[in-house]
Design a protein around this motif. Structure first.
Motif, PDB file in Angstrom:
ATOM      1  N   ILE A   1      -4.438   9.784  14.239  1.00 23.20           N
ATOM      2  CA  ILE A   1      -3.253  10.525  13.791  1.00 23.20           C
ATOM      3  C   ILE A   1      -2.483   9.700  12.760  1.00 23.20           C
ATOM      4  O   ILE A   1      -2.087  10.200  11.702  1.00 23.20           O
ATOM      5  CB  ILE A   1      -2.349  10.875  14.982  1.00 23.20           C
ATOM      6  CG1 ILE A   1      -3.025  11.921  15.875  1.00 23.20           C
ATOM      7  CG2 ILE A   1      -0.998  11.395  14.517  1.00 23.20           C
ATOM      8  CD1 ILE A   1      -3.156  13.272  15.237  1.00 23.20           C
ATOM      9  N   VAL A   2      -2.266   8.435  13.113  1.00 25.51           N
ATOM     10  CA  VAL A   2      -1.488   7.589  12.202  1.00 25.51           C
ATOM     11  C   VAL A   2      -2.195   7.454  10.863  1.00 25.51           C
ATOM     12  O   VAL A   2      -1.587   7.586   9.795  1.00 25.51           O
ATOM     13  CB  VAL A   2      -1.246   6.207  12.849  1.00 25.51           C
ATOM     14  CG1 VAL A   2      -0.655   5.243  11.831  1.00 25.51           C
ATOM     15  CG2 VAL A   2      -0.318   6.338  14.038  1.00 25.51           C
ATOM     16  N   LEU A   3      -3.504   7.239  10.925  1.00 25.91           N
ATOM     17  CA  LEU A   3      -4.243   7.109   9.675  1.00 25.91           C
ATOM     18  C   LEU A   3      -4.198   8.398   8.862  1.00 25.91           C
ATOM     19  O   LEU A   3      -4.058   8.368   7.637  1.00 25.91           O
ATOM     20  CB  LEU A   3      -5.703   6.733   9.968  1.00 25.91           C
ATOM     21  CG  LEU A   3      -5.943   5.305  10.431  1.00 25.91           C
ATOM     22  CD1 LEU A   3      -7.423   5.092  10.745  1.00 25.91           C
ATOM     23  CD2 LEU A   3      -5.493   4.311   9.366  1.00 25.91           C
ATOM     24  N   ALA A   4      -4.294   9.538   9.553  1.00 28.23           N
ATOM     25  CA  ALA A   4      -4.296  10.816   8.829  1.00 28.23           C
ATOM     26  C   ALA A   4      -2.942  11.091   8.200  1.00 28.23           C
ATOM     27  O   ALA A   4      -2.839  11.805   7.198  1.00 28.23           O
ATOM     28  CB  ALA A   4      -4.680  11.952   9.778  1.00 28.23           C
ATOM     29  N   ALA A   5      -1.890  10.528   8.810  1.00 28.84           N
ATOM     30  CA  ALA A   5      -0.556  10.782   8.273  1.00 28.84           C
ATOM     31  C   ALA A   5      -0.239   9.931   7.058  1.00 28.84           C
ATOM     32  O   ALA A   5       0.638  10.272   6.258  1.00 28.84           O
ATOM     33  CB  ALA A   5       0.489  10.530   9.362  1.00 28.84           C
ATOM     34  N   CYS A   6      -0.957   8.827   6.918  1.00 32.02           N
ATOM     35  CA  CYS A   6      -0.597   7.881   5.841  1.00 32.02           C
ATOM     36  C   CYS A   6      -0.644   8.457   4.434  1.00 32.02           C
ATOM     37  O   CYS A   6       0.314   8.279   3.679  1.00 32.02           O
ATOM     38  CB  CYS A   6      -1.484   6.636   5.931  1.00 32.02           C
ATOM     39  SG  CYS A   6      -0.910   5.504   7.193  1.00 32.02           S
ATOM     40  N   PRO A   7      -1.736   9.111   4.033  1.00 30.50           N
ATOM     41  CA  PRO A   7      -1.752   9.629   2.661  1.00 30.50           C
ATOM     42  C   PRO A   7      -0.566  10.546   2.387  1.00 30.50           C
ATOM     43  O   PRO A   7       0.071  10.452   1.330  1.00 30.50           O
ATOM     44  CB  PRO A   7      -3.068  10.402   2.575  1.00 30.50           C
ATOM     45  CG  PRO A   7      -3.893   9.906   3.692  1.00 30.50           C
ATOM     46  CD  PRO A   7      -2.964   9.455   4.760  1.00 30.50           C
ATOM     47  N   GLY A   8      -0.257  11.428   3.358  1.00 23.69           N
ATOM     48  CA  GLY A   8       0.860  12.350   3.174  1.00 23.69           C
ATOM     49  C   GLY A   8       2.178  11.615   3.053  1.00 23.69           C
ATOM     50  O   GLY A   8       3.001  11.913   2.181  1.00 23.69           O
TER      51      GLY A   8
END
Lengths: 572, 99
Positions: free
Chosen positions: B79-86
């Motif tokens: 989740i944290v990784l997926a949120a980073c680009p955004g």
């Protein structure tokens, strides 16, 4: 969870499906009725005239007749509003014009309008016209029809629910739709041999049979389910996912002012295009051009309607608004019918000089492609564009959705029943699911039947009649929920529930006969297939539920493991 | 008994990660994509509409991934990784004035 992708998805599918299954059952069932909402409303208002197939009459002919009628009745009015029939059943046209203004008085909103009431009250006169003959229909059919939610109210349950604000309901149903989408995707992933398994059905094997039935029904209409779930989310997506909108426009946005609608669909926003006002709002304000005082004959409206049809297609005229008829400044605005095609809300309008008939408006501006995508998705979900056969396919697919959800819910208990029997206990969760299953799968059909029974049996003059029809629906459903929770053994509850539903539907045409003169004995000879079809469908549903009840009664208990364990439990 | 409790906690943690974390990732995706599209010249209204329509698919996919992760901890990392680009995109492209 060191397991394969399929196994983890199976777990997710089970639980995502179970949690929202009961609400989804209601959504699918009430939503499916929506594809016949006009027909259901027609049955629920037996005071309206029979609908008999008549020779189709060209719209332009009816426009001509409307013009003649208005010339007779509304000479010198400030504006005329001609509204062709809406929906699949209602044939009448609605014509209205303002009451003759008192001398020297400007158009001021009446008390009723200031309070935002829907009816224009004393401001406008309204007549109903038969489009075939051009005759005025006395007081219109709806003037004295009983107060009812109709088919529209029934289908609206599927996104507005009841006994809560619309916003809360949207969030709940939206959340369920999201979980349904997850359940669909995980269901497909879990199902490795999807095509081979489609042609597998092992009857009378308990849990296996339920699994096969669930798979069969689920795959049969899988494209429909995927489309319905995703397009359903498109309606109120900013209620569910406001992030992008809030960041770009600010959280306290006023959409019309911020130019959201305009760049996407210029014709729909009156703030940016003064000629793009919807007809009704315009009629409330009255004519926008002043009277010149010079009388001049109004152009032939049917010719203008023909021009509109050439541009939009036959029958696609939604409304004709004539300002200052009979005056030199006359102007005619023709609006496109909303519910015609796959790109529905284009709100196109054509404006003409009312005397010469010359087209005035600029050509419609290009609509953004992105908006058309959303619009098409919404149109696919609503299915208003569909002809009769496709409409039936929508309806039956919706019922398959109920079947998919129902078999899934029963499968959950079937799978765990053996374990419960073996360990001679029933834990609370199992009993809860069992009760909810019975209460929903038999309770909702019973509730819908109760809704129709109430429509026939509640006194016509009763206050809050429409509300009470809905109360009856939920009272019936609540009763089945209680029955499912209290009746032991559960199999008996199932059987009795199914019999109750079957009798409720089988007896409905009888109740119809006893309380109205719109029963099969009248509708079949007259050829009103809407009414007759409704009664016949009720008989069919009744027979289907009776068959289900018989199956439950005669089915053998799952004998093998129970006998081996030497215990016969009251669970089976 | 303790194993059962920790199992249930792990499941609860995943559910949180999927429901709340997934929603956050989908929202970030929608907001960030719309700002990016606007910078690339797409009209504001279209830039908002298209990513919002797609965000539901993103949400669903994140949920599937969370439940496939080998542990609850890994799910949260995802989740944290997926949120980073955004998050990064929004931080860089946050609109100065709205209106």
């Amino acid at each position: 969870m060191k397991e394969s992708f399929r196994q983890s998805m199976a777990w997710l599918h089970t639980w995502a499906g179970l949690i929202v299954g009961w609400i989804l059952f209601l959504v699918f069932m009430t939503g499916s009725t929506g594809y016949f909402d006009d027909e259901i409303t027609h049955w629920m208002q037996p005071e309206t005239p029979l609908v008999v197939a008549a020779a189709p009459i060209a719209l332009t002919e009816s426009v001509n007749k409307a013009q003649r009628l208005l010339e007779r009745r509304a000479q010198g009015a400030e504006y005329w509003s001609i509204n062709p029939s809406q929906g699949r059943v209602d044939r009448q046209w609605r014509l209205s014009w303002p009451h003759a203004a008192k001398a020297g008085k400007t158009a001021e909103p009446s008390q009723g309008q200031k309070q935002g009431k829907k009816r224009r009250g004393a401001r406008a006169e309204r007549v109903f016209m038969d489009p075939a003959s051009g005759e005025e229909i006395a007081r219109g059919a709806h003037g004295k029809a009983r107060d009812t939610g109709g088919g529209v109210g029934l289908y609206r349950l599927h996104y507005k629910l009841r006994y809560m604000t619309e916003h809360s309901a949207l969030l709940i149903v939206g959340g369920c739709a999201m979980l349904m989408f997850v359940a669909l995707l995980s269901g497909v992933i879990t199902h490795k041999k999807i095509f081979k398994d489609f042609f597998t059905f092992r009857p009378a094997k308990g849990q296996r049979s339920w699994l096969d039935a669930h798979t069969l029904v689920g795959v049969a209409a899988l494209p429909f389910f995927l489309v319905m779930t995703y397009t359903g989310l498109m309606f109120f997506m900013y209620a569910h996912m406001p992030a992008a909108m809030n960041v770009a426009y600010g959280a306290d946005k006023a959409w019309a002012d911020d130019g959201y609608i305009n760049p996407l669909n210029p014709r729909a926003n009156s703030q940016f295009d003064p000629m793009a006002e919807p007809g009704a709002a315009r009629a409330r304000r009255g004519a926008s051009v002043p009277a010149s005082g010079t009388p001049m004959a109004l152009a032939d409206l049917s010719g203008l309607a023909r021009q509109a049809e050439r541009q939009w297609g036959k029958g696609m005229v939604g409304g004709i608004f004539v300002e200052r008829p009979g005056d030199a400044n006359a102007r005619v605005t023709i609006s496109r019918q909303e519910e015609g095609g796959l790109t529905r809300g284009s709100a196109s309008q054509l404006v003409f000089n009312g005397v010469t008939g010359k087209a005035l408006s600029a050509p419609p501006q290009r609509q953004a492609g992105t908006w058309k995508v959303q619009d098409t998705m919404i149109a696919l979900h609503e299915g208003l564009y569909a002809g009769p056969m496709l409409r039936w396919i929508y309806f039956l697919s919706g019922l398959l959705g109920c079947g998919m959800v129902g078999t899934g819910l029963v499968l959950w208990t079937a799978k765990r029943k053996q374990k419960q029997v073996r360990e001679s206990r029933t834990d609370y969760g199992f009993r809860l699911v069992q009760a909810l299953n019975i209460g929903t799968i038999t309770g909702l059909p019973l509730g819908i039947a109760a809704y129709f029974w109430a429509n026939r049996l509640l006194p016509v003059a009763m206050p809050e009649r429409a509300e009470w029809e809905f109360h009856c629906l939920f009272i019936a459903m609540g009763t089945m929920l209680l029955w499912g929770a209290l009746r032991r053994p559960p199999r008996k509850a199932w059987e009795e529930g199914l019999w109750a539903v079957s009798f409720a539907y089988l007896l409905l045409p009888v109740v119809n006969m006893a309380t109205t003169d719109r029963h099969l004995g009248v509708s079949l000879p007259a050829g009103d297939w809407v009414l007759a079809g409704f009664d016949l469908m009720m008989l069919m549903f009744g027979a289907a539920f009776a068959a289900a009840a018989s199956l439950v009664r005669h089915r053998q208990a799952d004998a093998a493991p129970v006998v081996r364990a030497g215990r016969v439990k009251a669970l089976a | 008994m303790k194993r059962m409790t920790s199992y249930r906690l792990a499941v609860a943690s995943r559910i949180f990660a999927a429901a709340i974390g997934g929603y956050a990732v989908a929202s970030l995706f929608a907001a960030a994509s719309s700002q990016l599209l606007m910078r690339l010249g797409v009209a504001r209204s279209e830039a908002v509409l298209a990513p919002t329509m797609a965000s539901f698919l993103v949400y669903a996919v994140i949920v599937l991934c969370v439940f496939h992760a080998r542990s609850a901890g890994r799910a949260w990392v995802l989740i944290v990784l997926a949120a980073c680009p955004g998050l990064l995109t929004l931080w860089l492209l946050w609109p100065e004035a709205i209106g």
